[in-house]
Design an enzyme around this catalytic site. Structure first.
Site, PDB file in Angstrom:
ATOM      1  N   GLY A 114      20.632 -54.954 -57.357  1.00 38.66           N
ATOM      2  CA  GLY A 114      20.665 -56.412 -57.458  1.00 38.66           C
ATOM      3  C   GLY A 114      20.228 -56.907 -58.827  1.00 38.66           C
ATOM      4  O   GLY A 114      20.992 -57.557 -59.542  1.00 38.66           O
ATOM      5  N   ASP A 115      19.000 -56.600 -59.208  1.00 43.25           N
ATOM      6  CA  ASP A 115      18.509 -57.023 -60.520  1.00 43.25           C
ATOM      7  C   ASP A 115      17.984 -55.831 -61.298  1.00 43.25           C
ATOM      8  O   ASP A 115      17.029 -55.934 -62.051  1.00 43.25           O
ATOM      9  CB  ASP A 115      17.422 -58.105 -60.362  1.00 43.25           C
ATOM     10  CG  ASP A 115      16.242 -57.595 -59.526  1.00 43.25           C
ATOM     11  OD1 ASP A 115      16.363 -56.493 -58.944  1.00 43.25           O
ATOM     12  OD2 ASP A 115      15.214 -58.286 -59.465  1.00 43.25           O
ATOM     13  N   GLU A 116      18.569 -54.686 -61.053  1.00 45.70           N
ATOM     14  CA  GLU A 116      18.145 -53.457 -61.729  1.00 45.70           C
ATOM     15  C   GLU A 116      19.262 -52.942 -62.634  1.00 45.70           C
ATOM     16  O   GLU A 116      20.424 -52.904 -62.233  1.00 45.70           O
ATOM     17  CB  GLU A 116      17.810 -52.376 -60.693  1.00 45.70           C
ATOM     18  CG  GLU A 116      16.660 -52.753 -59.781  1.00 45.70           C
ATOM     19  CD  GLU A 116      16.706 -51.964 -58.475  1.00 45.70           C
ATOM     20  OE1 GLU A 116      17.146 -50.795 -58.522  1.00 45.70           O
ATOM     21  OE2 GLU A 116      16.332 -52.516 -57.444  1.00 45.70           O
TER      22      GLU A 116
END
Lengths: 196, 380
Positions: free
Chosen positions: B263-265
């Site tokens: 997701g936000d990696e």
């Protein structure tokens, strides 16, 4: 129906009219794609819809359209390979006519899943012939009208052709040879170097 | 259709054949028949001189009449070898002969020889064999140059028909290959950001390890991203991710691989770059750029990032799983140290792990997912 036949419909529109018109036809016929692939097979219903859409867009009766396509197959520069393969059939127009009986087998030698209509030449006299075309779908006879007309030009022969629409599953063409060597015709170099 | 051999043996057994009437009984008659059936034949006298030559064979050398010359001065016998006289040539009767013109074009030809009755010489029939295509081209041959029963024309037809069919197949293959590359490209791309996806990253990482060249692996986790998503909605989150992706691409080199792996990696693979200072500068620039508040509608999205990096040379035998877990541990160290930072992995991190206890590498990523929420609570 074999892709080569479907592709011919597409190339005919593209080469004699325009690419844009073909895209319109593909959409109108609801093909679901823009290009027929020459080496794939298609549901005969698609071929029928494509032909219907072409006839409609060009405002031509189906038989006239098919005859134009036959002429295109032999005379357009983009289908030169077809003309050459047909010319291998004989050194003059009459010999070419006699080679038509073998045409479906010849085609199968090159592309084994290409099924062409059965052709049978009846020799009524030295100058009069009848070509019978038997196929599951009618229409091949009209295409052969165009092919014969263009091949006669190619050999420089003067002929009269009369199309006899389907009777009992067989379409026929009456061929009257007026003059075998009427005009010069186009060259044919066996080795494939540039003709003419 | 009579073959050369039939004629010759017919001539030899002339008395037996008499009832049939038309058996050739002199060479002129034989020549006439050969002209009809074998336009590429040649008749030799006892001395090996050519006395009669088929029209098509002569057509191959239109300016050099063959009659009167000896066969072996015009044609080189390649097989059988070592034939240099008429008597040797006569011994090769019935054998497939490999011939070639001495002068150019040195068209390769096939032949077969049959002796004539009573030592009067021999008849040879010659053909193009596989050099038919070149032959027809080089000598501008036409249908009437071949006997009606010769399969030459059919062979030419087949070659052309097959070439045309192959060409159509080749075009189809090219289009399919193009479609396949596009599909693969899609399978390796994160559609939201246009970055590589997890699969692509795994692929590149494996390749880098196999190539045994130095490289660095940087894990980047956005800080406060979830807050953006929760308060401003997914559209804002997507907007942020797209900006972040652009920054990362702009701050890295073409040969580096930037991938969104969660997701936000994100993971960046730096091909051939293992200089700690340079890597720290890249991380600092990325953090700096994405900390600039990003306008979205009438709001500003404020985020930051924590980074952790491992170098391939820190391992005797680098392993993708171990490197990713170690980079994650370094990233966790950055988070612990107050976020918006970059750390290199060190062995010491293994001992201090999460909250002082060691984190088994295999489960480290799971812990990470739960972490930001707790941390945010402490902060907000």
């Amino acid at each position: 129906m074999h892709g080569l036949i479907n592709r011919t419909i597409q190339s005919f529109v593209r080469d004699t009219r325009s690419e844009a018109l073909w895209l319109e036809i593909a959409k109108a016929a609801e093909l679901g794609f823009d290009d027929f692939e020459a080496m794939l097979s298609y549901d005969p219903a698609l071929t029928k819809r494509a032909l219907g859409a072409v006839a409609c867009k060009l405002g031509l009766p189906q038989d006239a359209l098919l005859e134009d396509m036959g002429t295109y197959l032999v005379s357009h520069k983009n289908t030169e390979a077809v003309r050459r393969l047909l010319r291998f059939g004989g050194v003059d127009f009459v010999e070419f006519l006699h080679s038509l009986d073998d045409l479906p087998d010849r085609a199968r030698l090159a592309v084994d899943d290409l099924i062409l209509p059965q052709l049978e030449l009846r020799e009524r006299s030295a100058e009069r012939f009848t070509l019978q075309v038997s196929a599951r779908q009618r229409g091949f006879g009209a295409v052969m009208m165009g092919v014969l007309r263009a091949m006669a030009d190619d050999y420089g022969a003067l002929v009269l052709l009369e199309y006899v629409p389907e009777a009992e599953g067989v379409e026929s063409i009456d061929i009257q040879l007026i003059e075998a060597a009427f005009a010069e015709g186009r060259g044919f170099d066996l080795g494939g170097a540039r003709d003419e | 259709m009579p073959k050369v051999g039939d004629l010759i043996w017919g001539a030899r057994g002339m008395n037996d054949m008499k009832p049939m009437g038309a058996v050739p009984h002199d060479l002129a008659e034989l020549g006439r028949l050969m002209d009809a059936f074998c336009p590429m034949h040649v008749m030799l006298d006892a001395a090996g001189q050519m006395v009669h030559v088929g029209a098509t064979l002569q057509k191959l050398r239109p300016d050099a009449p063959m009659v009167g010359k000896t066969f072996l001065e015009v044609f080189e016998l390649r097989r059988p070898q070592g034939v240099s006289s008429m008597s040797e040539l006569m011994r090769s009767a019935g054998v497939k002969l490999h011939l070639r013109f001495y002068d150019t074009p040195e068209t390769a030809l096939k032949g077969v020889l049959a002796p004539l009755e009573g030592g009067r010489g021999a008849v040879l029939n010659i053909g193009f064999g596989i050099s038919l295509i070149e032959g027809v081209r080089d000598y501008a041959l036409v249908s009437s140059d071949f006997a009606a029963t010769d399969l030459a024309i059919e062979m030419l037809y087949l070659v052309e028909a097959k070439s045309a069919a192959m060409e159509a197949s080749r075009k189809l293959n090219l289009r399919l290959q193009g479609a396949m590359i596009a599909a693969e490209e899609q399978a390796y791309t994160d559609t939201l950001t246009g970055l590589k996806n997890r699969r692509a990253m795994d692929h590149v990482l494996t390749r880098l390890i196999e190539r045994k060249r130095g490289f660095a692996l940087m894990q980047i986790d956005l800080d406060f991203f979830k807050a953006v998503n929760d308060t401003l909605g997914h559209a804002a989150g997507d907007h942020v991710l797209q900006n972040v992706a652009r920054f990362m691409v702009e701050e890295t080199r073409d040969e580096d691989t930037v991938a969104r792996v969660g997701g936000d990696e994100f993971v960046i693979l730096f091909d051939g770059l293992t200089d700690r200072e340079a890597l720290s500068r890249v991380a600092a620039r990325i953090i700096e750029r994405l900390e600039v508040p990003m306008p979205f509608g009438e709001h500003f999205c404020r985020i930051s990032a924590s980074c952790g990096t491992v170098l391939s040379q820190s391992y005797g035998q680098p392993d993708a799983g171990v490197m990713l877990a170690d980079a994650d541990m370094a990233l966790y160290a950055s988070k612990k140290a107050g976020r918006a930072q970059h750390s290199f992995f060190s062995e010491a991190m293994r001992d201090v792990g999460g909250d002082g206890g060691p984190i088994p590498a295999a489960i480290a990523p799971k812990h990470k997912g739960a972490r930001p929420r707790e941390e945010r609570r402490g902060e907000e």
